[in-house]
Design an enzyme around this catalytic site. Sequence first.
Site: not given
Length: 91
Positions: A19, A37
């Site tokens: 990320r 996620n």
Amino acid sequence: MEKSLHCIVSGKVQGVYFRAFVQEQADSLGLCGWVRNLADGKVEVLVQGAEEAQKALTERLWQGPALARVEHVEANHIDYDKSYPGFAIRG
């Protein structure tokens, strides 16, 4: 309204700074949106901005950070009725 790019990235993409990598790449390309996620181990990305920058990000998603192992990137342009002022990592 510009098209947004929605991506689902699968493989070893959680717990490997994926990320943060996506945020860094999106910021460098001038894209807005978010990354998060998913419960199934995949990562979801939504970006808005220039089409060329979206294409460049898609290519970078296939590479990922050093610890990642990307197996597949599903990328689709979608109509999205919300715009974002920057790029964020979501939970």
